[in-house]
Structure formats: C-alpha cells, structure tokens
Write a protein that holds these residues in place. Structure first.
Motif, PDB file in Angstrom:
ATOM      1  N   GLY A 131       0.703  -0.986  -0.108  1.00 42.88           N
ATOM      2  CA  GLY A 131      -0.064  -0.054   0.228  1.00 42.88           C
ATOM      3  C   GLY A 131       0.840   1.507   0.013  1.00 42.88           C
ATOM      4  O   GLY A 131       1.656   1.673   0.556  1.00 42.88           O
ATOM      5  N   SER A 132      -0.329   2.719  -0.538  1.00 43.78           N
ATOM      6  CA  SER A 132       0.709   3.880  -0.461  1.00 43.78           C
ATOM      7  C   SER A 132       0.150   4.718   0.422  1.00 43.78           C
ATOM      8  O   SER A 132      -1.153   4.706   0.492  1.00 43.78           O
ATOM      9  CB  SER A 132       1.475   3.852  -1.245  1.00 43.78           C
ATOM     10  N   GLN A 133       0.685   6.515   0.648  1.00 40.82           N
ATOM     11  CA  GLN A 133      -0.002   7.459   0.494  1.00 40.82           C
ATOM     12  C   GLN A 133       0.004   8.087  -0.075  1.00 40.82           C
ATOM     13  O   GLN A 133       1.841   8.157  -0.199  1.00 40.82           O
ATOM     14  CB  GLN A 133      -0.040   7.533   2.193  1.00 40.82           C
ATOM     15  N   ARG A 134      -0.435   9.069  -0.678  1.00 44.33           N
ATOM     16  CA  ARG A 134       0.110  10.259  -1.326  1.00 44.33           C
ATOM     17  C   ARG A 134      -0.925  11.506  -1.434  1.00 44.33           C
ATOM     18  O   ARG A 134      -1.891  11.354  -1.247  1.00 44.33           O
ATOM     19  CB  ARG A 134      -0.230   9.194  -3.365  1.00 44.33           C
ATOM     20  N   VAL A 135       0.220  12.450  -1.521  1.00 47.30           N
ATOM     21  CA  VAL A 135      -0.259  13.765  -1.128  1.00 47.30           C
ATOM     22  C   VAL A 135       0.038  14.505  -2.642  1.00 47.30           C
ATOM     23  O   VAL A 135       1.503  14.257  -3.065  1.00 47.30           O
ATOM     24  CB  VAL A 135       0.358  14.578  -0.035  1.00 47.30           C
TER      25      VAL A 135
END
Length: 450
Positions: A112-116
C-alpha cells in the motif's frame, strides 16, 4: 385637517415598506389619502416589476464575476491511501538435506501507499475569455439601464393612473351634479303640472331625463372603483384599500422644450434606448468571443506536485515532502482549432445573426422613440387646444342654459329647449374634464420618453 392628511401620508409610506402590517396601519376604513409624489415613492419601493428587474441586475453582476474569475488559476489538492493484499503462491525448492524437490505454499503479502498531491491550472492566453468579459459587462450595463427604464415607466404608470382616477372622480361629480339638477327640474315640473301651469309631457320628459342621467351615473361610479384599483395595483397595495387622491390645481403651461431638443435628449440619454444599445454591444462582444474561441489559439499552463509514502516507510516530518519520494511537473500547452465538423461556420453565423438582430432592434427602438415623442407633442397640443375650446364651450353653455331657463320660466321658451341647453352644458363640462387630465397624462408621457 392638513395635519391629519400628513399623518395618513406617513402611514402610507410605512404600509408600502411593511405590507404584512397593512391592515393595522391603514385603519378601519382602509382609505389612503395620497398626493402624487407619495404615490410615486410607494410604487418605486413596492412595485413587482422593479423588484424583478433588480434581480436581473444582480444576476448580470454575477455573470460579470463569473467571466472575471475565468482569468484566475484553479487549485486542487488531494490525499489518497491504498492497501492491497496478495494471497500466497505455491512454489518448489530443492531441499539441500535430502536433495529432493519440495513443494510448499508461501505466505500472503500486503502492500500500500499514501499520496499527497497539488495541482494548479492557469489560462495564460484566451482571447475568447476577454471578449466574454466585455460582453458580460455590457450585459450588466444593459440590465442597469433596463432597471432605470422600468423605474421611469412605473413613474409614468403611477401618474397616468393617478390622473385617470382624478378624471373619473371629476366626471362622477359632474354627473352627480347633473342628477341633482335633473331631480330639481322634475320636482319643479311636477309642481307646475299640479297647479296646471305646465303640461304633463314636461313632467314625463323631466322624469325620463332624470332616469337617463341616473343610468349614466352607475358606470361612472364603477369607473372610479376600477381606476382606483388599477392605481393601487401599480403601487403594490392590496385590492381592499381605497385610494383617495389629493386634489391639486394643475395648470396648462407652455412646454419648456422643443421636439428637436426632446428627440436629441432621448436618443442620447433615454434609459430604454441605452439598454438596447448595451444589449447590442453585448451581442457584438459575444460574436467576437465565438470567433476567438474557434479560430484563435489558446495557451494554458499547469503545474503539479506529488509525494508518495509506501507502506513500509514512516513519515518523518514536513521536510520529507521536499527531500524524498516527491515529483514536480510543469506543463505548457498551446491549442489551435483546425476542424470542428463545420460547426465553426455555423456558430459564427448564428451569433452574427443575433448581433444583426440586436442592431435592428436598436434602430427600430430609435424610430419608435421618435414617433412616440412626435405623437406626444401632437397630443399635448391637441389637448391644450381642446382645453381652451372646452372652457369657451362651458362658458357659452352656462349662458345658454341660464337664458333658456329664464325663457322657460317666463313662458317664452319650451321645456325641450331648456333640456337641450342643460344637456349641452354637462356635455361641455365632461369634455373639459377629459381634456384637462388627458393633457396631464400626455405631459407625463413626454417626460417618460425623454
């Protein structure tokens, strides 16, 4: 009595501003004594046409803001998070202790990942937006001029219906006086017949004449009620309020302006023509906007920033946004229309026809304005001459009636001659009243036109 009238007029203005309290403000009789000036003030504050036109101006102003905002950049930001799980896969490996191939089931994996992200879009050059903004500004001016024209039109409607109400009241008073005179004539002829000094035909003629003038009295009473209701409607008041105009002595004065000067002023500053003019200019700019949008290039720029954090990484602070896992992008694009399935020619043609139509409407409005002013001058002159002629006719009819009445009293004339003289007198008075207030209405119309 004057102070009482002033108090009622003050209440009238409060009624116009607070319709919900109308019944309590007006009082039990629901009568309002209004001069012309306060009637105009109430109408300008209360009339529905003006209120609707104010909304049109507000909408046009919002359209100008919308066109102006097209030059501002658009900014977007976002945050996203994802998680994924992958099931175990079957695999084979060589066992070194046994030198045999062993089949086994592995373990599931997660990721998974988070992106801004942040994006900015900016229109660097778009000629269509410039023309659209100009069109919207002209549309706003057109709406403002239409509002001013509506106010001017309402002022004329108030004056027209105010004078019509005064005219109806005066005509009713003339008819009531004629009824009183006819009643007195009938009583006198009945007495003369009883004493044998007059034939019964005179009494029957007097009775017939009385009933005839009473019949005419009915529609005149109704006309007073109708014209009063029309005035109340223009003022924005409920229909159950009876308006009593304050009588003023209106004079016939020489017009302070010539036809040529009036026409020159109207063509230069009159609000309805100005509204047409700005509407035409708005359509002209809309045509430019259409041409620019489908024949001229547009230049736009966009910039973006993104930062990604994987599942196994930790966020160490704001500095991480600018030290690792980030991406920047700047894009400059030029777009040039080439072929639009022949819609280009049709779109320009449609907008050009609207512009030509607006030009013709403006030219027609100018011709109509010149015609209206010319007719107003002619009608004013006709009414002025009619007033002079009817005043002379009333004086002559009064002398004729006095003469015929004296001749009848002395037996030198017939009752029919006296009746004809009486009928001529009141016809002349009716004509005079109509001419007097028609003159005032035509003057008010001329003031509206210029």
């Amino acid at each position: 009595m004057r102070s009482l009238g002033t108090s009622i007029l003050s209440l009238a203005l409060a009624v116009a501003l607070f319709p919900a309290q109308l019944g309590a403000q007006v009082g039990e009789g629901k009568e309002m004594h209004l001069p012309l000036s306060e009637s105009i003030e109430i109408a300008l504050a209360n009339n529905s046409t003006i209120l609707q036109q104010k909304y049109s101006v507000a909408l046009a102003d919002a359209q100008v803001d919308g066109a102006r905002n097209s030059f501002l950049p658009s900014l977007r930001s976002g945050w996203s998070m994802s998680r994924d799980v992958r099931g175990p896969r079957e695999g084979q490996y060589l066992d070194p202790s046994t030198n045999l191939i062993v089949t086994s089931l592995g373990e599931s994996t997660t990721g998974g990942s988070q992106r801004v992200s942040a994006n900015m879009d900016l229109s660097v050059f778009n000629a269509s937006n410039l023309a659209t903004l100009s069109s919207r500004k002209h549309g706003l001016k057109s709406s403002e001029m239409s509002l001013a024209a509506s106010r001017n039109s309402i002022v004329f409607q108030v004056k027209q219906r105010y004078f019509q109400l005064l005219q109806a009241i005066k005509l009713l008073e003339v008819q009531q006086e004629q009824v009183r005179v006819s009643e007195e004539t009938l009583r006198r002829n009945a007495t003369l017949y009883e004493i044998g000094s007059a034939p019964i035909s005179d009494e029957l003629t007097a009775r017939s004449s009385l009933e005839s003038v009473r019949v005419t009295l009915i529609p005149r009473e109704n006309n007073v009620a109708i014209t009063g209701s029309n005035l109340g409607f223009t003022l924005g008041l409920p229909p159950d309020i009876r308006i009593l105009p304050v009588e003023v002595e209106y004079q016939v004065k020489q017009l302070p302006i010539t036809f040529e000067k009036a026409l020159e002023r109207a063509l230069g500053t009159e609000q309805s023509l100005q509204a047409r003019k700005f509407a035409m200019l708005a359509d002209k700019d809309a045509l430019k906007s259409t041409i620019f949008s489908i024949r001229y290039p547009t230049v736009s720029m966009s910039a973006s920033y993104g930062w990604t954090l994987t599942k196994d990484e930790d966020f160490q602070g704001i500095e991480d946004l600018f030290m690792k896992n980030y991406s920047y992008g700047v894009n400059l694009s030029v777009s040039l229309p080439i072929f639009n399935r022949l819609n280009t020619t049709n779109s320009i043609k449609t907008q050009r026809l609207r512009y030509l139509q607006s030009q013709e409407l403006l030219d027609q409005a100018k011709r109509q304005k010149a015609l209206n002013i010319k007719q107003a001058f002619l009608n004013i002159e006709q009414s002025r001459r009619s007033i002079e002629a009817n005043e002379a006719a009333v004086r002559a009819s009064e002398e004729e009636f006095k003469l015929q009445d004296q001749r009848y009293n002395f037996g030198a004339g017939t009752f029919l001659e006296r009746q004809n003289a009486q009928l001529g007198l009141y016809q002349a008075r009716n004509s005079l009243v109509q001419a007097q207030y028609n003159y005032q209405i035509q003057v008010a119309l001329l003031e509206t036109e210029i």
